[in-house]
Design a protein around this motif. Structure first.
Motif, PDB file in Angstrom:
ATOM      1  N   LYS A  22       0.831  -1.202   0.000  1.00 34.04           N
ATOM      2  CA  LYS A  22       0.000   0.000   0.000  1.00 34.04           C
ATOM      3  C   LYS A  22       0.876   1.266   0.000  1.00 34.04           C
ATOM      4  CE  LYS A  22      -1.792   1.722   4.012  1.00 34.04           C
ATOM      5  NZ  LYS A  22      -1.495   3.161   4.144  1.00 34.04           N
ATOM      6  N   ASN A  23       1.871   1.295   0.871  1.00 34.32           N
ATOM      7  CA  ASN A  23       2.655   2.524   1.028  1.00 34.32           C
ATOM      8  C   ASN A  23       3.633   2.772  -0.110  1.00 34.32           C
ATOM      9  OD1 ASN A  23       1.256   3.046   3.306  1.00 34.32           O
ATOM     10  ND2 ASN A  23       2.942   2.684   4.743  1.00 34.32           N
ATOM     11  N   ARG A  92      -4.726  10.268   4.407  1.00 34.35           N
ATOM     12  CA  ARG A  92      -3.715  11.326   4.514  1.00 34.35           C
ATOM     13  C   ARG A  92      -2.709  11.305   3.370  1.00 34.35           C
ATOM     14  NH1 ARG A  92      -2.399  13.761   8.880  1.00 34.35           N
ATOM     15  NH2 ARG A  92      -0.267  13.605   8.129  1.00 34.35           N
ATOM     16  N   ALA A  93      -2.504  10.117   2.796  1.00 31.59           N
ATOM     17  CA  ALA A  93      -1.515  10.011   1.707  1.00 31.59           C
ATOM     18  C   ALA A  93      -1.909  10.862   0.505  1.00 31.59           C
ATOM     19  CB  ALA A  93      -1.341   8.555   1.300  1.00 31.59           C
ATOM     20  N   PRO A 122       1.502  16.592  11.409  1.00 30.85           N
ATOM     21  CA  PRO A 122       1.558  17.788  10.554  1.00 30.85           C
ATOM     22  C   PRO A 122       2.225  17.504   9.205  1.00 30.85           C
ATOM     23  CG  PRO A 122       3.222  17.911  12.275  1.00 30.85           C
ATOM     24  CD  PRO A 122       2.424  16.660  12.538  1.00 30.85           C
ATOM     25  N   VAL A 123       2.099  18.461   8.275  1.00 31.38           N
ATOM     26  CA  VAL A 123       2.768  18.320   6.964  1.00 31.38           C
ATOM     27  C   VAL A 123       3.690  19.510   6.708  1.00 31.38           C
ATOM     28  CG1 VAL A 123       1.086  16.805   5.831  1.00 31.38           C
ATOM     29  CG2 VAL A 123       0.724  19.278   5.792  1.00 31.38           C
ATOM     30  N   ASP A 124       4.168  20.125   7.809  1.00 34.17           N
ATOM     31  CA  ASP A 124       5.003  21.319   7.685  1.00 34.17           C
ATOM     32  C   ASP A 124       6.284  21.059   6.872  1.00 34.17           C
ATOM     33  OD1 ASP A 124       5.495  19.677  10.034  1.00 34.17           O
ATOM     34  OD2 ASP A 124       7.090  21.073  10.539  1.00 34.17           O
ATOM     35  N   LEU A 125       6.836  19.852   6.960  1.00 33.75           N
ATOM     36  CA  LEU A 125       8.090  19.573   6.243  1.00 33.75           C
ATOM     37  C   LEU A 125       7.860  19.534   4.733  1.00 33.75           C
ATOM     38  CD1 LEU A 125       9.436  16.783   8.633  1.00 33.75           C
ATOM     39  CD2 LEU A 125      10.168  19.174   8.548  1.00 33.75           C
ATOM     40  N   HIS A 126       6.685  19.030   4.319  1.00 31.58           N
ATOM     41  CA  HIS A 126       6.355  19.018   2.885  1.00 31.58           C
ATOM     42  C   HIS A 126       6.296  20.480   2.400  1.00 31.58           C
ATOM     43  CE1 HIS A 126       4.231  14.874   3.137  1.00 31.58           C
ATOM     44  NE2 HIS A 126       4.598  15.159   4.358  1.00 31.58           N
ATOM     45  N   LEU A 166      13.030  16.146  10.800  1.00 31.18           N
ATOM     46  CA  LEU A 166      12.552  14.831  11.232  1.00 31.18           C
ATOM     47  C   LEU A 166      12.508  13.944   9.997  1.00 31.18           C
ATOM     48  CD1 LEU A 166       9.257  15.517  13.204  1.00 31.18           C
ATOM     49  CD2 LEU A 166      11.184  14.180  14.022  1.00 31.18           C
ATOM     50  N   SER A 168      10.780  11.972   7.464  1.00 31.51           N
ATOM     51  CA  SER A 168       9.386  11.838   7.042  1.00 31.51           C
ATOM     52  C   SER A 168       9.317  11.046   5.737  1.00 31.51           C
ATOM     53  CB  SER A 168       8.763  13.228   6.836  1.00 31.51           C
ATOM     54  OG  SER A 168       7.531  13.090   6.149  1.00 31.51           O
ATOM     55  N   THR A 170       6.461  10.257   3.684  1.00 31.98           N
ATOM     56  CA  THR A 170       5.737  10.914   2.588  1.00 31.98           C
ATOM     57  C   THR A 170       6.350  12.284   2.277  1.00 31.98           C
ATOM     58  OG1 THR A 170       4.063  11.610   4.173  1.00 31.98           O
ATOM     59  CG2 THR A 170       3.523   9.712   2.806  1.00 31.98           C
ATOM     60  N   GLU A 194      13.152   4.360   3.870  1.00 36.82           N
ATOM     61  CA  GLU A 194      12.184   3.262   3.756  1.00 36.82           C
ATOM     62  C   GLU A 194      12.214   2.639   2.350  1.00 36.82           C
ATOM     63  OE1 GLU A 194      11.952   5.299   6.092  1.00 36.82           O
ATOM     64  OE2 GLU A 194      10.776   4.419   7.697  1.00 36.82           O
ATOM     65  N   THR A 309       7.185   1.452  13.074  1.00 32.14           N
ATOM     66  CA  THR A 309       6.008   1.795  13.899  1.00 32.14           C
ATOM     67  C   THR A 309       4.766   1.037  13.415  1.00 32.14           C
ATOM     68  OG1 THR A 309       4.520   3.586  14.563  1.00 32.14           O
ATOM     69  CG2 THR A 309       5.691   3.911  12.501  1.00 32.14           C
ATOM     70  N   ASP A 310       4.709   0.735  12.115  1.00 36.96           N
ATOM     71  CA  ASP A 310       3.535   0.032  11.579  1.00 36.96           C
ATOM     72  C   ASP A 310       3.472  -1.438  12.018  1.00 36.96           C
ATOM     73  OD1 ASP A 310       2.664   2.315  10.385  1.00 36.96           O
ATOM     74  OD2 ASP A 310       3.180   1.758   8.340  1.00 36.96           O
ATOM     75  N   ILE A 332       7.684   7.333  17.109  1.00 34.13           N
ATOM     76  CA  ILE A 332       7.313   8.076  15.890  1.00 34.13           C
ATOM     77  C   ILE A 332       6.006   8.862  16.072  1.00 34.13           C
ATOM     78  CG2 ILE A 332       6.868   7.897  13.394  1.00 34.13           C
ATOM     79  CD1 ILE A 332       9.589   6.837  13.907  1.00 34.13           C
TER      80      ILE A 332
HETATM   81  C1  UD1 Z   1       4.268   6.980   6.516  1.00 33.42           C
HETATM   82  C2  UD1 Z   1       3.438   5.747   6.275  1.00 33.42           C
HETATM   83  C3  UD1 Z   1       2.863   5.238   7.595  1.00 33.42           C
HETATM   84  C4  UD1 Z   1       3.984   5.049   8.614  1.00 33.42           C
HETATM   85  C5  UD1 Z   1       4.845   6.295   8.730  1.00 33.42           C
HETATM   86  C6  UD1 Z   1       6.066   6.104   9.605  1.00 33.42           C
HETATM   87  C7  UD1 Z   1       2.614   6.086   4.032  1.00 33.42           C
HETATM   88  C8  UD1 Z   1       1.458   6.390   3.136  1.00 33.42           C
HETATM   89  N1  UD1 Z   1       2.359   6.097   5.338  1.00 33.42           N
HETATM   90  O1  UD1 Z   1       3.410   7.995   7.025  1.00 33.42           O
HETATM   91  O2  UD1 Z   1       2.202   3.998   7.343  1.00 33.42           O
HETATM   92  O3  UD1 Z   1       3.406   4.782   9.880  1.00 33.42           O
HETATM   93  O4  UD1 Z   1       5.322   6.700   7.430  1.00 33.42           O
HETATM   94  O5  UD1 Z   1       6.846   5.054   9.129  1.00 33.42           O
HETATM   95  O6  UD1 Z   1       3.706   5.810   3.568  1.00 33.42           O
HETATM   96  N2  UD1 Z   1       6.099  14.857  10.720  1.00 33.42           N
HETATM   97  C9  UD1 Z   1       6.146  16.212  10.982  1.00 33.42           C
HETATM   98  N3  UD1 Z   1       6.010  17.068   9.911  1.00 33.42           N
HETATM   99  C10 UD1 Z   1       5.850  16.638   8.644  1.00 33.42           C
HETATM  100  C11 UD1 Z   1       5.818  15.263   8.386  1.00 33.42           C
HETATM  101  C12 UD1 Z   1       5.952  14.388   9.452  1.00 33.42           C
HETATM  102  O7  UD1 Z   1       6.286  16.627  12.126  1.00 33.42           O
HETATM  103  O8  UD1 Z   1       5.726  17.469   7.738  1.00 33.42           O
HETATM  104  C13 UD1 Z   1       6.235  13.895  11.841  1.00 33.42           C
HETATM  105  C14 UD1 Z   1       5.000  13.014  12.013  1.00 33.42           C
HETATM  106  O9  UD1 Z   1       4.020  13.644  12.809  1.00 33.42           O
HETATM  107  C15 UD1 Z   1       5.593  11.785  12.687  1.00 33.42           C
HETATM  108  C16 UD1 Z   1       6.977  11.682  12.026  1.00 33.42           C
HETATM  109  O10 UD1 Z   1       7.259  12.967  11.501  1.00 33.42           O
HETATM  110  O11 UD1 Z   1       5.748  12.012  14.066  1.00 33.42           O
HETATM  111  C17 UD1 Z   1       7.070  10.663  10.915  1.00 33.42           C
HETATM  112  O12 UD1 Z   1       5.973  10.826  10.034  1.00 33.42           O
HETATM  113  P1  UD1 Z   1       6.045  10.467   8.481  1.00 33.42           P
HETATM  114  O13 UD1 Z   1       7.235   9.611   8.203  1.00 33.42           O
HETATM  115  O14 UD1 Z   1       5.882  11.728   7.703  1.00 33.42           O
HETATM  116  O15 UD1 Z   1       4.751   9.589   8.310  1.00 33.42           O
HETATM  117  P2  UD1 Z   1       3.877   9.516   7.017  1.00 33.42           P
HETATM  118  O16 UD1 Z   1       4.748   9.757   5.838  1.00 33.42           O
HETATM  119  O17 UD1 Z   1       2.642  10.337   7.184  1.00 33.42           O
END
Ligand code: UD1
Length: 422
Positions: A22-23, A92-93, A122-126, A166, A168, A170, A194, A309-310, A332
């Motif tokens: 899926k991911n 969220r993806a 959050p998605v601040d890093l994107h 951090l 991330s 996605t 990953e 974490t998954d 995480i």
């Molecule tokens: C992806 C996976 C999800 C998995 C996660 C961690 C997909 C579709 N989903 O989620 O199954 O559990 O990785 O392996 O691939 N964060 C921020 N700011 C950001 C982005 C992330 O603070 O802009 C934080 C998140 O809140 C979290 C950490 O960074 O605490 C990691 O998150 P991230 O790796 O971004 O998770 P996803 O990509 O959403």
């Protein structure tokens, strides 16, 4: 609402085919937005999230032809550069359309995802990454409006160096897709390692992108003006693989995963061996034998290649009936222990303090009605149901359908007593 009824106590035996990940499928589908050519994808899992992503892309003007296990996308007529709240809130993806849209069309309007059951996410890093590449971003009425300013050369994002505070997954994927069409070189530092990031990179490279270092923490992308169509096979789902292995380790049995990859599951396989399972890998198969009560194993989640974490919730389920006590530390997501309350309803002994859960193994769980709260928590509850005495009803399984292909059919084929109640 659909539920699963599980009669616990059966061992699991036999072979199960692992589906496409899926991911990996979700970001790779978004890569279809980067080209007017056809992107042909094989080994596509039949999942709700994949259907939601397809719907979202079709709404934008992408054509999508579905054939059993395959999907062909064509982004030649994309005319709506928007991901609405209704879609993003269920998956969220969907944020993964942001990078490709801005890179190819110079603008996008994507709903902010908001919180979810496992934390604020959050998605601040994107956003920061796209800003560093020259996009102007406004947040208005819950939407991210991103635009490449008129003055910028050919309305293209500009390559730059981006450091992630951090790791991330996605975030790395979104910016890697954006950088593929940017002007110049982008270097992503502290990038996610990953395997799904690597699978996306392979697909982008097949489309003509110039990417080096995917799978390490520094990814270098030299932007090209155009990407073309390509064919790509989605990698096997390592979390589905791990979930079946933990289920067999908890319930006992002898199972073989086919179409799987052991090389991306090392940490999980080591933990299963520590729990007492015998594991043999050959080619694309993984065999697990477990003939005794599992031993409790400590886990601490961290970005790849550490423990995912998954897989945390599934190991927690195994630990509830293991010999000894175990500590599970979640680093995480801040709220990823929602399954604890439900496991307690089955008789599990778990104490939680902050991001640490201490599980005291008991000899037997007792079936009850429990409620799934998120995707991996649902898998944990199914495993608990497989080992509990009597009947367990798992409610709200729509979470499970988001990420596990035909889970009850696959478990039934392995000898579990499990049925879907409509
Ligand atoms: C992806 C996976 C999800 C998995 C996660 C961690 C997909 C579709 N989903 O989620 O199954 O559990 O990785 O392996 O691939 N964060 C921020 N700011 C950001 C982005 C992330 O603070 O802009 C934080 C998140 O809140 C979290 C950490 O960074 O605490 C990691 O998150 P991230 O790796 O971004 O998770 P996803 O990509 O959403």
């Amino acid at each position: 609402m659909q539920k699963l009824a599980i009669q616990g106590g059966n061992r699991l035996n036999g072979e199960v085919r692992i589906s496409g990940a899926k991911n990996a499928a979700l970001p790779i589908m978004c890569a279809g937005l980067l080209t007017a050519g056809e992107l042909h994808l094989d080994n596509m899992p039949d999942l709700h999230d994949v259907a939601t992503m397809r719907k979202l892309l079709v709404q934008m003007g992408v054509t999508a032809a579905v054939e059993s296990g395959a999907l062909t996308l064509c982004g030649a007529k994309v005319d709506k550069l928007e991901a609405p709240y209704d879609m993003v809130k269920t998956m969220r993806a969907a944020i993964l359309v942001l990078g490709p849209l801005v890179a190819r069309f110079g603008e996008a309007r994507v709903s902010l995802p908001g919180g979810c059951a496992i934390g604020s996410r959050p998605v601040d890093l994107h956003i920061k990454g796209l800003q560093a590449m020259g996009a102007e971003i406004r947040i208005e009425h819950g939407y991210i409006h991103a635009q490449v300013p008129q003055g910028m050369r050919a309305k293209r994002l500009q390559g730059t160096r981006i450091f992630f505070d951090l790791v991330s997954v996605t975030g790395t994927e979104n910016l890697m897709m954006a950088a593929a069409l940017a002007d110049g070189v982008t270097v992503l530092e502290n990038a996610a390692r990953e395997p799904e990031v690597v699978d996306l990179a392979h697909c982008l490279i097949a489309m003509g992108a110039k990417i080096e270092g995917a799978g390490s923490d520094t990814i270098s992308i030299t932007g090209v003006e155009k990407l073309h169509g390509a064919s790509h096979r989605i990698m096997p789902d390592r979390i589905e693989s791990g979930t079946f292995l933990v289920a067999a380790a908890a319930a006992g049995g002898d199972i073989t995963l086919s179409d799987a990859r052991a090389d991306i599951l090392e940490n999980v396989l080591e933990k299963l061996q520590e729990a007492g399972a015998t594991i043999k890998t050959a080619g694309n198969t993984i065999n697990l034998k477990m003939n005794k009560r599992p031993k409790a194993v400590n886990v601490r989640t961290s970005p790849y290649p550490a423990f995912p974490t998954d897989m945390q919730a599934q190991f927690m389920a195994m630990n509830t009936i293991a010999e000894g006590s175990a500590m599970v530390v979640e680093t995480i997501f801040e709220n990823r222990f929602m399954h604890v309350q439900e496991l307690r309803r089955l008789g599990a002994q778990i104490d939680v303090e902050g991001n640490t859960a201490v599980i005291k193994g008991c000899t037997q769980l007792e079936g009850a009605t429990i409620m799934a709260t998120d995707l991996r928590a649902s898998a944990c509850l199914v495993i608990a149901g497989l080992v509990a005495q009597g009947e367990t009803i798992v409610d709200r399984i729509y979470h499970l359908d988001r990420g596990y292909e035909h889970i009850e059919a696959k478990l039934s084929a392995l000898g579990a007593q499990i049925r879907r109640m409509k």
